[in-house]
Design an enzyme around this catalytic site. Structure first.
Site, PDB file in Angstrom:
ATOM      1  N   LEU A  31      38.864  41.823  44.399  1.00 51.36           N
ATOM      2  CA  LEU A  31      38.453  40.573  43.760  1.00 51.36           C
ATOM      3  C   LEU A  31      38.286  39.421  44.762  1.00 51.36           C
ATOM      4  CD1 LEU A  31      37.896  39.345  40.943  1.00 51.36           C
ATOM      5  CD2 LEU A  31      40.271  38.563  40.940  1.00 51.36           C
ATOM      6  N   ASP A  32      37.105  38.829  44.762  1.00 46.92           N
ATOM      7  CA  ASP A  32      36.807  37.653  45.591  1.00 46.92           C
ATOM      8  C   ASP A  32      37.012  37.898  47.076  1.00 46.92           C
ATOM      9  OD1 ASP A  32      36.150  36.346  43.310  1.00 46.92           O
ATOM     10  OD2 ASP A  32      37.965  35.142  43.196  1.00 46.92           O
ATOM     11  N   GLN A  33      36.975  39.167  47.499  1.00 48.76           N
ATOM     12  CA  GLN A  33      37.213  39.470  48.917  1.00 48.76           C
ATOM     13  C   GLN A  33      36.003  40.119  49.575  1.00 48.76           C
ATOM     14  OE1 GLN A  33      40.167  38.750  50.708  1.00 48.76           O
ATOM     15  NE2 GLN A  33      40.460  37.492  48.894  1.00 48.76           N
TER      16      GLN A  33
END
Lengths: 293, 293, 293, 293
Positions: B236-238
């Site tokens: 997530l969001d990486q």
């Protein structure tokens, strides 16, 4: 504290800047030239400009296993230049530029250049500081850089310029940086150093003509002030722009604070422009530059 | 008001993105390939990375007088890819990407994309807006873009994703943009769209973990807030970062104003990232990108 | 070249920083106090924070014709502080702060502070440079600032801190600036200098935990790097933020260039934070600051 | 989709903008006035300008428990204005400004204003869009804002302006925003709307006179382009500046891309200026503004 500059232990590289009108086959020819002689392309940046039909290129390759001597490279480049009608410049990373800084009394730009040099951030050697005042001698001395005081007599500027030119020649200088040098160079001097003198000046939106521009900016309530570094040409402050930057200001900033912010911009923008030049990232075409970032 | 996108009357161009380990001879081979088949290189941008030994390249050439058909170009590229062990992607300017925007209730990012599209600033077509709410239907309608309401049942996300996948397939979509879409896509969905889903989220210095990050930023007195657009991966969001930007904030900004400034950043950064992707300026390598500006 | 600092010939001014919970009547009482005693308000900046119910104020007035002695001003302020339950700090422009800079081997932040000081841009005196290495002695010497080498023995940090405290006391220092000082101060030291130690560190979006953050930033392909100046508290790098700024980076920047850009940010952000502190523009409330620009 | 604007359920506040020459006792008198009548100061921002001897102030207080009626406030302010020789303006948060947008064919600035309005980010109501073309009617319609097509006959501009003035009067407009409106307003029109017309135009470093400024900027190789929002005065594009911003450009940006970046700047800068005006943060003094951020 003497300056050391960057380490030169890395293998040398060659950097080629090229501009031409008809590029057909140029990239292929240059790539082939590098490849077949054992070079590796490290960076290449090419740009075809629709508006003018011009083509610009910066090419950098390593010389670690290159089979040609520099004389042979030079000869090969001359042949290519004729074949493709190129304007070109070829430099080597182990032949460091020698830089002279001209300054007057304001120290901020000089300090920033000297510090950047000492930190190894400039690919060139600061050979010499020339000033029409003695004030900044200790600054140069602190960084172990030679300082020459060349007073400028308003009635005989030619004498001062002759001395300056002699000093530059003796020191093998190939780039002059005007770090808030408050004298105007003669057209003759400028003509002998084409794209080899960098100046810094303030910039405003809108532009202010005449004296005391920061006072005018204050009276006009501008929200942004700027600085521009450019090559010096015979037309005052109108040469090819290398770098520009701005900072925000407000009504809370009095003229002194505008001057302080302006000075901070000036040193940052000037040092950046000098760094770009010394890394051979700046290609001049007519009255403008491409900067290959 | 229907959207028109950019004119396609200019001659088509080909854009090649390449990454590889050993570049020896690659630039020469590619340049020669373009040259001998009658192409002209418009832009070329190459970068050798010292840290990893990897080589990256973006090459764009005009096809106006190119002698090869697209099938022949494709075959030639496959051969080169084997010879040089390339990761590569080749696209044509006249084959426009088809984009789907996923949104929920916040309209700002969706508006910015639709407006940029209408102004002809995106090299792709907005084929479809998919939302888990009906609220933004009139927004899509105003710009003449199809809107599909796909509710997401928390207990059966798979059903919603199946519908979404069907809609994307029918519409021939090849890029999904999450414009403040407040649902988390399943790992399976994400895996089927590698480097083909772009998301936007807020970013802070320092980072704030947990709920209500803008409230945390306010309480912490940060002076800068940011936004990051990235490709979606299973973490997530990486995923690989495409674009980031920041703006200054102060104690005078309450949480609502932080949210407003954050929203302005989000739409600017997201639209910019989408534009870069559609212009084939973004090359993904591992968990990061090169953006050839 | 000795440092001179700013001229102190202008009439003195008083600067009051105040925070409180219930402000009813406070501004009227303070304004009346200044007015009836013959002062003129030069700057006033007030902010009521909806989120917390707190009220913050910075008030600066000229003392040229002020009827009260400083002892009387002090007494009056104490009475007002009781009446309104104020946290407050009152300083006078002619009582210059005395600053100590702690440095290790990296010179860039130290140079920037010394240069700003010499240019008269800091409202305080650089009394002392303390370093755990001898390397930067010539830098302090060039600017005419005293340099003390205080080695830090990893097994007896307390001894070094005792020496540092003695030097600070002897020199009458009231602000400590950590200019890339690579030692961690003990909680005891930090506790004795509340909101009186300023540090600088790099900041990233996203944050990187662990060693070699610039290498991590490179591997992650961030597009922006930052720096944060803050007051030191017992929680490492988590104290109230005074100033932050960022600059753009790209894949063309190798780790060395990231470090160079980071260093440029660090010196700019740190010097700015110190300037704001010395102009009494920074009000600390809990774990954050208001900076009255 | 109709626009709703911001909620007005919060207690009303009064905002006072003041400028004067001799401020002795002014802040005390104003603070006392607010305090003794039961008001609480929410924000106060004062600035004494050394260069001109002028004093500027923005004061905002809540009216929730204020004892005076608006007629009484008005009478009290008139008395204070005489006593201190003030230029002043008093507005109330629950009396929303009514805004007219003038546009021609370019939609970007109009969209940005309409979107900001719909998101509740403007403290005013967009009452009316007036255009000399019909093209943007659907844009206004989408946001539920009235659109009036007022063609401008080059030989009878007065007729168009008479129609415009009538529409503005009927709609109770008190601010006119020129959102890339490509007609020059007559001196008479401008004189009737002092500090009540906001315009946007491009700005360059250096300035370019004459036609096609973006083409000139391209030919000159500028590294930065800007936009300026200002109040319209009889001198073209020379009125008091409200906001300016810039963005970086390079040789890679062709004229179309410069225009796109310029358009993005224009809409951001114009909307910001309008927001500042509507929040009563802009104080005009002579030919410049203070913006209380």
């Amino acid at each position: 504290m003497t300056s050391t500059g960057t380490s030169v232990s890395m293998p040398a590289t060659a950097t080629l800047l090229v501009s031409c009108r008809d590029r057909t086959g140029l990239v292929a020819a240059l790539s082939e030239f590098v490849f077949k002689n054992g070079g590796n392309i490290l960076d290449a940046d090419q740009h075809a400009e629709v508006e003018t039909g011009l083509f610009f290129m910066r090419l950098r390759w390593d010389l670690g296993a290159f089979k040609l001597s520099r004389a042979e490279i030079d000869a090969a480049m001359r042949a290519l230049a004729v074949r493709f009608d190129l304007a070109w410049e070829l430099t080597y990373s182990d032949v460091r530029s020698r830089v002279a800084v001209f300054a007057s009394k304001a120290p901020h730009c000089l300090y920033d250049l000297l510090l950047a040099h000492q930190l190894g951030e400039l690919r060139g050697d600061l050979a010499l500081v020339i000033s029409n005042h003695e004030l900044l001698q200790p600054v140069a001395g602190h960084f172990g850089v030679r300082f020459e005081h060349v007073p400028v007599d308003a009635h005989d500027k030619a004498a001062a310029e002759a001395t300056q030119e002699r000093l530059l020649a003796e020191a093998g200088v190939d780039l002059v940086v005007l770090a808030r040098y408050m004298q105007i160079l003669s057209p003759g001097f400028v003509a002998r150093w084409p794209s080899r003198i960098i100046n810094i000046h303030h910039s405003f939106l809108p532009a202010f003509v005449g004296a005391k521009p920061y006072h005018q900016a204050k009276a006009r309530g501008v929200k942004v002030i700027g600085a521009t570094a450019h090559y010096v040409t015979s037309e005052l402050d109108q040469g090819p722009i290398i770098e520009q930057d701005v900072c925000r200001v407000s009504h809370r900033d009095d003229v002194d604070e505008l001057l302080r912010k302006g000075g901070e911009l000036e040193r940052r923008v000037l040092t950046h422009a000098v760094r770009m030049h010394l890394e051979r990232r700046v290609l001049v075409s007519g009255n403008r530059t491409m900067v290959f970032g």
